[in-house]
Design an enzyme around this catalytic site. Sequence first.
Site, PDB file in Angstrom:
ATOM      1  N   LYS A  52       0.851  -1.251   0.207  1.00 56.85           N
ATOM      2  CA  LYS A  52      -0.039  -0.053   0.525  1.00 56.85           C
ATOM      3  C   LYS A  52       0.716   1.170   0.253  1.00 56.85           C
ATOM      4  O   LYS A  52       1.110   1.322   0.981  1.00 56.85           O
ATOM      5  CB  LYS A  52      -0.983   0.197   1.207  1.00 56.85           C
ATOM      6  CG  LYS A  52      -2.399   0.646   1.069  1.00 56.85           C
ATOM      7  CD  LYS A  52      -2.314   2.057   1.002  1.00 56.85           C
ATOM      8  CE  LYS A  52      -2.022   3.223   1.806  1.00 56.85           C
ATOM      9  NZ  LYS A  52      -1.937   4.616   1.492  1.00 56.85           N
ATOM     10  N   GLU A 111       9.069   1.406  11.655  1.00 53.14           N
ATOM     11  CA  GLU A 111      10.071   2.619  11.239  1.00 53.14           C
ATOM     12  C   GLU A 111       9.639   3.840  10.853  1.00 53.14           C
ATOM     13  O   GLU A 111       8.892   4.561   9.981  1.00 53.14           O
ATOM     14  CB  GLU A 111      10.048   2.419   9.286  1.00 53.14           C
ATOM     15  CG  GLU A 111      11.646   1.113   9.268  1.00 53.14           C
ATOM     16  CD  GLU A 111      12.717   0.383   9.793  1.00 53.14           C
ATOM     17  OE1 GLU A 111      13.615   1.657  10.101  1.00 53.14           O
ATOM     18  OE2 GLU A 111      13.205  -0.788  10.043  1.00 53.14           O
ATOM     19  N   CYS A 131      13.125  10.571   7.324  1.00 54.56           N
ATOM     20  CA  CYS A 131      12.845  10.279   8.835  1.00 54.56           C
ATOM     21  C   CYS A 131      14.531  10.347   9.902  1.00 54.56           C
ATOM     22  O   CYS A 131      14.543  10.709  10.803  1.00 54.56           O
ATOM     23  CB  CYS A 131      12.732   8.739   9.061  1.00 54.56           C
ATOM     24  SG  CYS A 131      14.039   7.882   7.997  1.00 54.56           S
ATOM     25  N   GLU A 144       8.983  15.949  15.986  1.00 56.14           N
ATOM     26  CA  GLU A 144      10.028  15.664  14.076  1.00 56.14           C
ATOM     27  C   GLU A 144       8.851  16.596  13.493  1.00 56.14           C
ATOM     28  O   GLU A 144       7.896  16.794  13.083  1.00 56.14           O
ATOM     29  CB  GLU A 144       9.984  14.802  13.908  1.00 56.14           C
ATOM     30  CG  GLU A 144       9.847  14.569  12.398  1.00 56.14           C
ATOM     31  CD  GLU A 144      10.009  12.581  11.730  1.00 56.14           C
ATOM     32  OE1 GLU A 144       8.437  12.408  12.447  1.00 56.14           O
ATOM     33  OE2 GLU A 144      10.851  12.362  11.876  1.00 56.14           O
TER      34      GLU A 144
HETATM   35  P1  NAD Z   1       2.194   8.226   7.657  1.00 60.88           P
HETATM   36  O1  NAD Z   1       1.636   7.797   8.854  1.00 60.88           O
HETATM   37  O2  NAD Z   1       0.609   9.565   7.373  1.00 60.88           O
HETATM   38  O3  NAD Z   1       2.160   7.130   6.898  1.00 60.88           O
HETATM   39  C1  NAD Z   1       2.396   6.112   5.773  1.00 60.88           C
HETATM   40  C2  NAD Z   1       1.444   5.159   5.562  1.00 60.88           C
HETATM   41  O4  NAD Z   1       0.787   4.355   6.076  1.00 60.88           O
HETATM   42  C3  NAD Z   1       0.428   5.235   4.118  1.00 60.88           C
HETATM   43  O5  NAD Z   1       0.767   4.426   3.171  1.00 60.88           O
HETATM   44  C4  NAD Z   1      -0.625   5.868   4.661  1.00 60.88           C
HETATM   45  O6  NAD Z   1      -1.592   5.667   3.800  1.00 60.88           O
HETATM   46  C5  NAD Z   1      -0.889   4.559   5.716  1.00 60.88           C
HETATM   47  N1  NAD Z   1      -1.588   5.125   6.541  1.00 60.88           N
HETATM   48  C6  NAD Z   1      -2.368   5.803   6.971  1.00 60.88           C
HETATM   49  N2  NAD Z   1      -3.055   5.777   7.666  1.00 60.88           N
HETATM   50  C7  NAD Z   1      -3.198   3.918   8.195  1.00 60.88           C
HETATM   51  C8  NAD Z   1      -3.748   3.762   9.013  1.00 60.88           C
HETATM   52  N3  NAD Z   1      -4.805   3.900  10.134  1.00 60.88           N
HETATM   53  N4  NAD Z   1      -3.545   2.049   9.000  1.00 60.88           N
HETATM   54  C9  NAD Z   1      -3.003   2.163   7.458  1.00 60.88           C
HETATM   55  N5  NAD Z   1      -1.914   2.567   7.412  1.00 60.88           N
HETATM   56  C10 NAD Z   1      -2.101   3.734   7.311  1.00 60.88           C
HETATM   57  O7  NAD Z   1       3.285   8.749   7.479  1.00 60.88           O
HETATM   58  P2  NAD Z   1       3.713  10.212   6.283  1.00 60.88           P
HETATM   59  O8  NAD Z   1       2.581  11.433   7.025  1.00 60.88           O
HETATM   60  O9  NAD Z   1       3.995   9.530   4.819  1.00 60.88           O
HETATM   61  O10 NAD Z   1       5.724  10.357   6.803  1.00 60.88           O
HETATM   62  C11 NAD Z   1       6.276  11.061   7.433  1.00 60.88           C
HETATM   63  C12 NAD Z   1       6.231  10.212   8.232  1.00 60.88           C
HETATM   64  O11 NAD Z   1       7.389   8.756   8.252  1.00 60.88           O
HETATM   65  C13 NAD Z   1       7.849  10.842   9.229  1.00 60.88           C
HETATM   66  O12 NAD Z   1       7.357  10.426  11.052  1.00 60.88           O
HETATM   67  C14 NAD Z   1       8.775  10.253   9.323  1.00 60.88           C
HETATM   68  O13 NAD Z   1       9.547  10.413   9.613  1.00 60.88           O
HETATM   69  C15 NAD Z   1       8.559   8.495   9.149  1.00 60.88           C
HETATM   70  N6  NAD Z   1       9.255   8.048   7.945  1.00 60.88           N
HETATM   71  C16 NAD Z   1      10.153   6.934   8.501  1.00 60.88           C
HETATM   72  C17 NAD Z   1      10.999   6.511   7.949  1.00 60.88           C
HETATM   73  C18 NAD Z   1      11.550   5.417   8.613  1.00 60.88           C
HETATM   74  O14 NAD Z   1      12.610   4.138   7.755  1.00 60.88           O
HETATM   75  N7  NAD Z   1      12.556   5.898   9.896  1.00 60.88           N
HETATM   76  C19 NAD Z   1      11.355   6.499   6.709  1.00 60.88           C
HETATM   77  C20 NAD Z   1      10.323   7.791   5.827  1.00 60.88           C
HETATM   78  C21 NAD Z   1       9.268   8.804   6.697  1.00 60.88           C
END
Ligand code: NAD
Length: 493
Positions: free
Chosen positions: A187, A262, A296, A395
């Site tokens: 997804k 992650e 991240c 963050e």
């Molecule tokens: P997000 O959590 O909003 O979304 C991530 C994914 O989860 C998307 O595909 C989204 O559609 C999905 N999602 C959203 N709600 C959901 C739910 N209720 N159930 C299942 N899936 C759901 O995060 P974002 O805004 O896309 O990304 C930013 C965040 O990700 C930041 O906090 C960043 O630090 C973190 N990040 C971490 C890493 C790492 O490797 N540690 C890498 C990249 C980003």
Amino acid sequence: MTSVNDQVSASVAPNMVFQNFIGGRDCPASDGMALDVFSPVDGTLFARIASGTSQDIDEAVKAARMAFEGAWGKLTATERGRLLMKLATAVEAHADELALLESRDNGKPLRQSRADAIALARYFEFYGSAADKLHGDVIPYLNTHFIGVERVPHGVTGHIVPWNYPMQIFGRSVGAALAAGNATVVKPAEDASLTILRVSALAREVGFPDGALNVVTGLGRTAGAALAGHPGIDFLSFTGSPETGTAVQVAAAQNHVGVTLELGGKSAQVVFDDADLERALPTLVNAIIQNGGQTCSAGSRLLIQRGIFQDVVDAVSKRFRALRAGHPEHEPDLGPMINQAQQRRVLNYLERGRNEGLAIVGEGVVALDAPPGGYYVAPTFLAPVPHESILTQEEVFGPVLVATPFDDEADAIQLANGTQYGLAAGVWSRDAMRSTRVARSMRAGQVFVNCYGAGGGIELPFGGFGRSGHGREKGFEGLIEFTTTKTLVIAHG
Ligand code: NAD
């Protein structure tokens, strides 16, 4: 011959719906609905993607199960590895196309998108070549029994990917899962699905059996939640925000399956007074500017020893004033934020910093070539910022850097470890004993000494402590996460 530009322009249009990829076929959402995708470059309607439903997730999980029990599951590890290597070659051959598509969909500067495409190819190469090197064990036990410990795939794995590095995160998680023999359902983030769909089409072209790789696009709260909670999923990999990570882990717990999380970071770079500043300065700035700070593991906090605090702040400020946020296809230092909500979030943090009375000491510009409707933010450096400030603790996920002074080694370690996160850290010092001591005291999944984020890191285990999540991806460690063990106890006497 058509140029890559013409090719990408012809393949993406506001009236075109990019469909789900299930069982090797492009399928519309079960209810026919689609989501608008806006370009961060200028805020215009750019493309449409299928708005995946729980029924679509169900179809994708069924297709994956069939593949796992059928054509995909019957391949040898060597055959799986060869397919991944073929996909690596195909991705590399399409790197320019993928880069342009990503820059338009996601707003990344073109050179970063290209680096992401090359890293994706390298993930497939790394995991493809590792597929048949994943050995089990033999345990000395009773003399009358032979004990073999086999490494086996979980089965069907679910992968929820964020928007900031779609290709790289897809590569590290899906590449490892496929190499280990799992069948996968992905997804992607609603703001950046297109390159993952394009790579899935390449997987079909190079001969992956139908159903080994399935992609359902759409909203997190519908398609994402349906994937996280599907009882047919045997293991989950989630990369994204800590809040969504909690929801995904709760859903995984309901089905008693494992999950790697992650999540975010607030990583510190510690600069001691004997640091090689000529070497450090470009890296200190790049670590927060890369991908507009939407990384991240961004180095979002500088901890600087008090005696050199003002000199380093002045030097970093000077570099910040030269930074330019602009059109991703015109080689800017950074592109726009991914969407309007992210732009507002970053501006809101800056507003809160101002309300705390914090001083902006270096600010870049939004370049004249940045289209007015795009989601641009000028890179901003604030100093001195107290350790308790919201900008030090939370963050931001944007091009915002803060600097805090420290007195000695113990103080530096305490401040560096003083947030809820623990993803990455950097130490800058010419004293090898001290930098090693400090590096070993950091509560972070990766610690860099006199460098930061060096190389692509495909081969290096990655993951966090605390609010940064748990489990490891990347490297051989990431391959192991996508397996479990089966112990065979064979009596022979
Ligand atoms: P997000 O959590 O909003 O979304 C991530 C994914 O989860 C998307 O595909 C989204 O559609 C999905 N999602 C959203 N709600 C959901 C739910 N209720 N159930 C299942 N899936 C759901 O995060 P974002 O805004 O896309 O990304 C930013 C965040 O990700 C930041 O906090 C960043 O630090 C973190 N990040 C971490 C890493 C790492 O490797 N540690 C890498 C990249 C980003």
